[in-house]
Design an enzyme around this catalytic site. Structure first.
Site, PDB file in Angstrom:
ATOM      1  N   HIS A   1       0.791  -1.232   0.000  1.00 18.84           N
ATOM      2  CA  HIS A   1       0.000   0.000   0.000  1.00 18.84           C
ATOM      3  C   HIS A   1       0.821   1.279   0.000  1.00 18.84           C
ATOM      4  CE1 HIS A   1       0.995  -0.227   4.285  1.00 18.84           C
ATOM      5  NE2 HIS A   1       0.833   1.080   4.284  1.00 18.84           N
TER       6      HIS A   1
HETATM    7  C1  UD1 Z   1      -1.261   5.699   5.792  1.00 15.68           C
HETATM    8  C2  UD1 Z   1       0.133   6.080   6.311  1.00 15.68           C
HETATM    9  C3  UD1 Z   1       1.051   4.878   6.234  1.00 15.68           C
HETATM   10  C4  UD1 Z   1       0.447   3.663   6.916  1.00 15.68           C
HETATM   11  C5  UD1 Z   1      -0.921   3.413   6.320  1.00 15.68           C
HETATM   12  C6  UD1 Z   1      -1.603   2.230   6.923  1.00 15.68           C
HETATM   13  C7  UD1 Z   1       0.805   8.411   5.946  1.00 15.68           C
HETATM   14  C8  UD1 Z   1       1.706   9.289   5.176  1.00 15.68           C
HETATM   15  N1  UD1 Z   1       0.731   7.137   5.511  1.00 15.68           N
HETATM   16  O1  UD1 Z   1      -1.141   5.377   4.407  1.00 15.68           O
HETATM   17  O2  UD1 Z   1       2.275   5.181   6.876  1.00 15.68           O
HETATM   18  O3  UD1 Z   1       1.269   2.557   6.706  1.00 15.68           O
HETATM   19  O4  UD1 Z   1      -1.733   4.580   6.518  1.00 15.68           O
HETATM   20  O5  UD1 Z   1      -2.699   1.861   6.132  1.00 15.68           O
HETATM   21  O6  UD1 Z   1       0.190   8.838   6.901  1.00 15.68           O
HETATM   22  N2  UD1 Z   1      -8.527   5.184   1.738  1.00 15.68           N
HETATM   23  C9  UD1 Z   1      -9.779   4.642   1.781  1.00 15.68           C
HETATM   24  N3  UD1 Z   1     -10.360   4.467   3.013  1.00 15.68           N
HETATM   25  C10 UD1 Z   1      -9.753   4.830   4.166  1.00 15.68           C
HETATM   26  C11 UD1 Z   1      -8.477   5.413   4.101  1.00 15.68           C
HETATM   27  C12 UD1 Z   1      -7.875   5.572   2.882  1.00 15.68           C
HETATM   28  O7  UD1 Z   1     -10.368   4.299   0.769  1.00 15.68           O
HETATM   29  O8  UD1 Z   1     -10.339   4.624   5.247  1.00 15.68           O
HETATM   30  C13 UD1 Z   1      -7.871   5.341   0.417  1.00 15.68           C
HETATM   31  C14 UD1 Z   1      -8.132   6.668  -0.216  1.00 15.68           C
HETATM   32  O9  UD1 Z   1      -8.196   6.506  -1.594  1.00 15.68           O
HETATM   33  C15 UD1 Z   1      -6.879   7.446   0.130  1.00 15.68           C
HETATM   34  C16 UD1 Z   1      -5.815   6.370   0.094  1.00 15.68           C
HETATM   35  O10 UD1 Z   1      -6.468   5.215   0.582  1.00 15.68           O
HETATM   36  O11 UD1 Z   1      -6.621   8.508  -0.729  1.00 15.68           O
HETATM   37  C17 UD1 Z   1      -4.599   6.665   0.903  1.00 15.68           C
HETATM   38  O12 UD1 Z   1      -4.947   6.926   2.270  1.00 15.68           O
HETATM   39  P1  UD1 Z   1      -3.956   7.781   3.195  1.00 15.68           P
HETATM   40  O13 UD1 Z   1      -4.542   7.941   4.535  1.00 15.68           O
HETATM   41  O14 UD1 Z   1      -3.516   9.001   2.488  1.00 15.68           O
HETATM   42  O15 UD1 Z   1      -2.659   6.887   3.292  1.00 15.68           O
HETATM   43  P2  UD1 Z   1      -2.431   5.326   3.457  1.00 15.68           P
HETATM   44  O16 UD1 Z   1      -1.976   4.808   2.146  1.00 15.68           O
HETATM   45  O17 UD1 Z   1      -3.545   4.619   4.139  1.00 15.68           O
END
Ligand code: UD1
Length: 362
Positions: free
Chosen positions: A203
């Protein structure tokens, strides 16, 4: 003494759980603030339920967005709550944008910060998490280092706060839930047999937001001889659609994200795990399952030194070779899971004790 713990993502809830339970047994008055960075049931609420945590007192509802948006917006929303509640200390676990925003907002209001999982370093500033953890460590008053190596990293950087070697709260959680995980029926439900499949998680932005890198990783894994189970993060699911990548004709089986207990069970019975997660590298080590890390560096060097974690990156040929190497050396690998540099399962207790002494001195 009133303490606020701030989290917003899946791994942060896992790291916080034992501390919350210890704090509830102590004289500390605890407030739990959820930033809302993760909002899907499978990435957040499922863990609050599995660990039997109290519902957060507040959810800032920040959701997804760019790094600047997430960090800035959490800061703005959090500041109001901290100004109103005036906690004596703010606890932030890990290295996410939620953790950075929590630390910066607090320190700028003159509220001391305690960092859980301080001192982890992969020395790759291309990773958002490395930037976050460095900044948090340098503005923290209390630094709770999970391993001796993390403590040494902090000493080398001459951080200003007090360093405490506590052990890893993720190991506390692992020990607490491993028997429950043994009772999970996830293997039967997925029709999997002991040590006949691999487990994949992927991820990280640097892997999944780059179509060439993502395709190369999946191509390498797709050539495995065994089936590879892939509980998919929503970010990765979105990218597969966006880049039109199909996994239909290879050995990778996509499933929905899993809760903690089911994941532990799958991990223990997998022949190997392929991951770009930090936490899973450690959980693989505790589960005595060989790990292939799909990154160019790791902060958990202890698992590499033990000889059970290969840092492979994204090259498809190297990945396929690494999978074959685990298959060939599988029996001899088992002896390598000996010493545990991640503590004794009482990290949370030490952290809460250190917070109580900090409160008494203050
Ligand atoms: C974040 C953390 C990462 C951690 C990970 C665990 C940062 C920089 N990154 O990354 O260190 O390992 O969490 O999962 O803080 N999304 C959903 N539903 C959700 C959350 C996210 O669909 O509940 C999707 C969205 O498209 C979003 C993408 O995931 O844009 C990325 O989510 P984001 O919170 O930016 O970062 P993670 O990749 O989850």
């Amino acid at each position: 003494m009133s303490v606020a713990i701030i989290f917003g993502t899946r791994p942060q809830i896992i790291k916080s759980a034992p501390i919350i339970h210890e704090a509830l047994k102590s004289n500390l008055e605890l407030k739990i603030i959820h930033t809302g960075q993760h909002y899907d049931y499978e990435l957040s609420q499922v863990f609050i339920e599995e660990f039997n945590l109290p519902e957060p007192t507040v959810n800032l509802g920040v959701g997804s967005g760019s790094h600047a948006y997430q960090t800035g917006e959490i800061m703005l929303r959090l500041e109001k709550h901290l100004l109103r509640d005036k906690p004596s200390l703010v606890l932030v676990p890990g290295d996410t944008n939620s953790a950075l925003a929590g630390a910066l907002t607090s320190v700028k209001l003159g509220i001391p910060v305690a960092h859980i999982e301080a001192g982890a370093r992969c020395y790759d500033m291309g990773m958002a998490e490395e930037i976050n953890r460095r900044l948090i460590d340098h503005c923290s008053k209390l630094l709770f280092a999970p391993t001796l190596n993390c403590k040494k990293n902090l000493e080398r950087e001459s951080v200003i706060g007090e360093i405490h070697l506590t052990g890893d709260t993720m190991y506390d959680v692992f020990l607490k839930f491993k028997d429950k995980a043994d009772r999970s029926d996830i293997l039967e439900r997925l029709e999997l047999s002991n040590k006949e499949y691999g487990l994949l998680t992927l991820h990280r932005a640097e892997n999944v937001d780059d179509p060439t890198r993502l395709k190369s990783i999946l191509e390498g894994i797709g050539k495995a001889n065994m089936e590879i189970i892939f509980p998919i993060h929503p970010r990765t699911a979105n990218r597969l659609k966006e880049y039109n990548i199909s996994l239909e004709h290879n050995k990778i089986r996509i499933i929905d994200p899993l809760g903690y207990i089911e994941m532990l069970k799958l991990l223990k019975h997998a022949k190997l795990v392929l991951t770009d997660s930090g936490g899973l590298q450690k959980e693989a080590f505790w589960s005595q399952t060989s790990c292939i890390t799909l990154r160019d560096s790791t902060e958990w060097v202890e698992t590499v030194e033990a000889g059970v974690n290969q840092i492979i990156g994204a090259d498809s040929e190297k990945i396929t070779k690494a999978i074959r190497a685990v298959e060939e050396k599988y029996e001899s690998m088992k002896e390598k899971f000996t010493a545990n540099p991640f503590g004794d399962g009482y990290a949370a207790r030490r952290i809460v004790k250190a917070i109580e002494s900090f409160a008494n001195i203050k």
